[in-house]
Design a protein around this motif. Structure first.
Motif, PDB file in Angstrom:
ATOM      1  N   UNK A  12       0.808  -1.210   0.000  1.00  0.00           N
ATOM      2  CA  UNK A  12       0.000   0.000   0.000  1.00  0.00           C
ATOM      3  C   UNK A  12       0.841   1.259   0.000  1.00  0.00           C
ATOM      4  N   UNK A  13       0.166   2.394   0.171  1.00  0.00           N
ATOM      5  CA  UNK A  13       0.857   3.682   0.090  1.00  0.00           C
ATOM      6  C   UNK A  13       1.785   3.923   1.272  1.00  0.00           C
ATOM      7  N   UNK A  14       1.658   3.143   2.341  1.00  0.00           N
ATOM      8  CA  UNK A  14       2.593   3.278   3.457  1.00  0.00           C
ATOM      9  C   UNK A  14       3.900   2.533   3.215  1.00  0.00           C
ATOM     10  N   UNK A  15       3.911   1.622   2.220  1.00  0.00           N
ATOM     11  CA  UNK A  15       5.093   0.814   1.905  1.00  0.00           C
ATOM     12  C   UNK A  15       5.640   0.078   3.127  1.00  0.00           C
ATOM     13  N   UNK A  16       4.749  -0.350   4.009  1.00  0.00           N
ATOM     14  CA  UNK A  16       5.190  -1.085   5.194  1.00  0.00           C
ATOM     15  C   UNK A  16       5.881  -2.384   4.793  1.00  0.00           C
ATOM     16  N   UNK A  17       5.275  -3.087   3.839  1.00  0.00           N
ATOM     17  CA  UNK A  17       5.778  -4.379   3.376  1.00  0.00           C
ATOM     18  C   UNK A  17       4.871  -4.827   2.247  1.00  0.00           C
ATOM     19  N   UNK A  48      13.208   3.147   0.453  1.00  0.00           N
ATOM     20  CA  UNK A  48      13.490   4.579   0.511  1.00  0.00           C
ATOM     21  C   UNK A  48      13.322   5.251  -0.839  1.00  0.00           C
ATOM     22  N   UNK A  49      13.801   4.589  -1.897  1.00  0.00           N
ATOM     23  CA  UNK A  49      13.644   5.138  -3.245  1.00  0.00           C
ATOM     24  C   UNK A  49      12.172   5.262  -3.625  1.00  0.00           C
ATOM     25  N   UNK A  50      11.389   4.253  -3.274  1.00  0.00           N
ATOM     26  CA  UNK A  50       9.966   4.265  -3.618  1.00  0.00           C
ATOM     27  C   UNK A  50       9.220   5.351  -2.857  1.00  0.00           C
ATOM     28  N   UNK A  51       9.559   5.528  -1.598  1.00  0.00           N
ATOM     29  CA  UNK A  51       8.933   6.598  -0.816  1.00  0.00           C
ATOM     30  C   UNK A  51       9.243   7.959  -1.420  1.00  0.00           C
ATOM     31  N   UNK A  52      10.493   8.156  -1.827  1.00  0.00           N
ATOM     32  CA  UNK A  52      10.876   9.431  -2.442  1.00  0.00           C
ATOM     33  C   UNK A  52      10.122   9.649  -3.752  1.00  0.00           C
ATOM     34  N   UNK A  53      10.013   8.611  -4.556  1.00  0.00           N
ATOM     35  CA  UNK A  53       9.334   8.728  -5.842  1.00  0.00           C
ATOM     36  C   UNK A  53       7.854   9.021  -5.640  1.00  0.00           C
ATOM     37  N   UNK A  68      14.736   0.023 -13.681  1.00  0.00           N
ATOM     38  CA  UNK A  68      15.352  -0.825 -12.642  1.00  0.00           C
ATOM     39  C   UNK A  68      14.405  -1.033 -11.476  1.00  0.00           C
ATOM     40  N   UNK A  69      13.756   0.039 -11.021  1.00  0.00           N
ATOM     41  CA  UNK A  69      12.848  -0.072  -9.886  1.00  0.00           C
ATOM     42  C   UNK A  69      11.642  -0.939 -10.224  1.00  0.00           C
ATOM     43  N   UNK A 108      -3.219   9.976 -10.773  1.00  0.00           N
ATOM     44  CA  UNK A 108      -3.793  11.272 -11.135  1.00  0.00           C
ATOM     45  C   UNK A 108      -5.013  11.058 -12.027  1.00  0.00           C
ATOM     46  N   UNK A 109      -6.178  10.843 -11.417  1.00  0.00           N
ATOM     47  CA  UNK A 109      -7.375  10.622 -12.229  1.00  0.00           C
ATOM     48  C   UNK A 109      -7.960  11.894 -12.817  1.00  0.00           C
ATOM     49  N   UNK A 110      -7.612  13.057 -12.252  1.00  0.00           N
ATOM     50  CA  UNK A 110      -8.246  14.300 -12.690  1.00  0.00           C
ATOM     51  C   UNK A 110      -7.617  14.882 -13.952  1.00  0.00           C
ATOM     52  N   UNK A 111      -6.313  15.113 -13.938  1.00  0.00           N
ATOM     53  CA  UNK A 111      -5.671  15.823 -15.041  1.00  0.00           C
ATOM     54  C   UNK A 111      -5.178  14.888 -16.142  1.00  0.00           C
ATOM     55  N   UNK A 112      -4.422  13.873 -15.770  1.00  0.00           N
ATOM     56  CA  UNK A 112      -3.856  12.972 -16.772  1.00  0.00           C
ATOM     57  C   UNK A 112      -4.765  11.771 -17.003  1.00  0.00           C
ATOM     58  N   UNK A 113      -5.473  11.370 -15.955  1.00  0.00           N
ATOM     59  CA  UNK A 113      -6.386  10.237 -16.076  1.00  0.00           C
ATOM     60  C   UNK A 113      -5.683   8.901 -16.128  1.00  0.00           C
ATOM     61  N   UNK A 114      -4.655   8.738 -15.300  1.00  0.00           N
ATOM     62  CA  UNK A 114      -3.965   7.458 -15.262  1.00  0.00           C
ATOM     63  C   UNK A 114      -3.382   7.209 -13.878  1.00  0.00           C
ATOM     64  N   UNK A 115      -2.925   5.994 -13.693  1.00  0.00           N
ATOM     65  CA  UNK A 115      -2.331   5.560 -12.431  1.00  0.00           C
ATOM     66  C   UNK A 115      -1.159   4.657 -12.764  1.00  0.00           C
ATOM     67  N   UNK A 116      -0.119   4.714 -11.950  1.00  0.00           N
ATOM     68  CA  UNK A 116       1.101   3.983 -12.275  1.00  0.00           C
ATOM     69  C   UNK A 116       1.531   3.140 -11.085  1.00  0.00           C
ATOM     70  N   UNK A 117       1.621   1.825 -11.330  1.00  0.00           N
ATOM     71  CA  UNK A 117       2.105   0.886 -10.323  1.00  0.00           C
ATOM     72  C   UNK A 117       3.363   0.200 -10.844  1.00  0.00           C
ATOM     73  N   UNK A 118       4.385   0.140 -10.022  1.00  0.00           N
ATOM     74  CA  UNK A 118       5.604  -0.587 -10.371  1.00  0.00           C
ATOM     75  C   UNK A 118       5.480  -2.044  -9.923  1.00  0.00           C
TER      76      UNK A 118
END
Length: 371
Positions: A12-17, A48-53, A68-69, A108-118
């Protein structure tokens, strides 16, 4: 045909695990229960990289690092699935499909209308030998939907009863599902705003902890009315559904924008952030589901005693309890939901609720990646 087993994977968005759950479904896709669960940590550097991104979506990032990520997250998800199978004594041949949500880094569903999952699902399928369903949000968004929240359809399948209920998932962001007692009435839901995310960021900054255990630090402070007034003026809270948001919006920079947080004791800011989550959730529920007799809580917020206490106060006389009371551990509801969505993708059954997401029609969600 008999029952089938699917795995659900999500961070999830907390990136706990990475949460992994093996779930059994009957031949009609009805939920039959959890078989095994596992919480699989990210390597600290990648987390850490994912949280920053996630927190800085406008930063410059090379395509090499992005690729790479994506590969690394896919490998981590595959490792989580393999570890769960080994733990449960299951073979890949026993699994019908894996539903991998991946790691959201942009929504970003409002402006671009997409979502990105790695988390490349090709790598998960190749490493596990199991058909993998991924990219579960963008089919809904291509039909004009928010692509979120997706779990209300699963909440309906598992938690609907003859009493009006609401389900609140409190991760980094919180979302609600309204389950009318009348099965002819539409289920609906939306993201309410901050869940644990702002509290997690604040305690990481000041106490180098990833979360506030049981809300203990927040309980040591005093919520500040001036902060709450400034934060609750955020237009998102009053916006009509369908709506969704993410931690790229509700982050500490957002909290700092209308207020100088350095003017307050850190524990008072933490208390205020907890109060913000509690009030924004409760006010959304009272507007959207005033008839609800019971509120079920899942996600990490269900383990925060102070947050649960405030929600119970704000929502009284409604019963507020974790989803354990309805037969499903609150830690595994989302992972189970993505196992359920995997079953539906394999069987070509729609997985979204247009009344929730705003899509123009129901749709089969996700791509299917064969090993």
């Amino acid at each position: 045909m008999g029952s089938t087993i699917c795995l659900g994977l999500i961070s999830g968005t907390s990136l706990d695990a990475i949460d992994a759950a093996a779930c059994r479904f009957d031949e009609q896709g009805r939920w039959q229960g959890l078989l095994a669960t596992r919480s699989h940590p990210y390597p600290p550097g990648l987390r850490g990289e994912l949280l920053d991104l996630q927190a800085q979506p406008d930063q410059k990032l090379s395509l090499r690092d992005f690729a790479r990520m994506d590969a690394q997250v896919g490998d981590c998800f595959a490792e989580a699935a393999q570890a769960l199978l080994q733990q449960a004594g299951l073979s890949s041949a026993q699994i019908s499909a894996i539903g991998s949500h991946g790691q959201t880094v942009f929504h970003d569903p409002q402006q671009i209308g997409t979502s990105l999952q790695l988390g490349d699902p090709n790598r998960i399928a190749a490493r596990t030998g199991i058909a993998t369903v991924g990219d579960l949000r963008r089919a809904d968004m291509a039909l004009g939907g928010q692509g979120a929240p997706l779990v209300p359809a699963f909440h309906q399948a598992v938690f609907a009863s003859d009493l009006p209920r609401a389900v609140v998932n409190i991760g980094g962001i919180a979302n609600i599902t309204v389950l009318p007692a009348n099965p002819q009435q539409a289920v609906f839901g939306f993201d309410t705003g901050p869940g644990n995310g702002l509290m997690d960021e604040w305690i990481q900054l000041h106490r180098q902890r990833t979360y506030d255990a049981d809300g203990g630090w927040a309980a040591s402070g005093v919520a500040q009315d001036a902060l709450l007034r400034a934060w609750l003026a955020e237009p998102y809270f009053a916006a009509a559904a369908p709506k969704s948001t993410g931690r790229d919006y509700f982050k500490l920079d957002w909290a700092r924008h209308p207020a100088d947080l350095s003017a307050y004791r850190p524990q008072d800011v933490q208390a205020s952030l907890l109060e913000l989550s509690a009030r924004s959730i409760a006010e959304a529920l009272l507007r959207a589901a005033p008839q609800s007799a019971e509120v079920l809580i899942c996600g990490g917020g269900a383990r925060n005693g102070e947050l649960m206490r405030r929600l119970a106060e704000l929502l009284a006389p409604r019963a507020v309890r974790s989803t354990s009371a309805a037969g499903l551990d609150p830690d595994w509801v989302e992972a189970a939901a993505f196992a359920w969505l995997a079953w539906r993708r394999v069987h070509e059954v729609a997985g979204n609720l247009p009344a929730v997401t705003g899509a123009s029609r129901s749709a089969v969600l996700g791509g299917l990646y064969r090993p």
